[in-house]
Design a protein around this motif. Sequence first.
Motif: not given
Length: 166
Positions: A25-34, A37-40, A43-47, A50-54
């Motif tokens: 579930x969460x970022x780990x599960x969605x990252x696999x689907x996408x 990596x979970x870390x990337x 980062x992309x959804x972290x407020x 400011x350097x990473x974006x979707x």
Amino acid sequence: MKFDVTPLLQAAVQSYRSPDPDGSNGALGLAKLMRISNGILSRKVSPLDTGAHCSPEEFITICRETGDLTPLHAMAAALGCVLLPMTPEAAADVSPVLATNFKEAGEWLQAASDAYATPALSDNQLAQATKEGIESIQATANTLGQLYAKNAAAKAARVTPLRAAA
């Protein structure tokens, strides 16, 4: 109007629940689907990052897979728009003529809203609202005309010609 969409994306990612009972579930599960990596993804959804974006595609995937359209609605609101939800089946059936209806109706509603919001309505504002209202009516009349033509064609196709008795 300004909306910070990133925390809304982060909340959507955190709320992801895998349809697989053994899935993550969460970022780990969605990252696999996408297929990132979970870390990337985090980062992309972290407020705070400011350097990473979707990308637009990632944004759509997050909203679709989580079922959370809040980030999309916030973006629309920031642009002064309201979204009209449709099922995928309905979206596939939206013809260009209906898309024109939605556009014209939206412009009419915006012009009418602006007219009602002003303390004193000017001649120009009234003319703009009138123009938009008439364009919306014209688009609707055009669609109705096409529907009547489609109905008439269906009736003509069902008519069985009479045969003379021998």
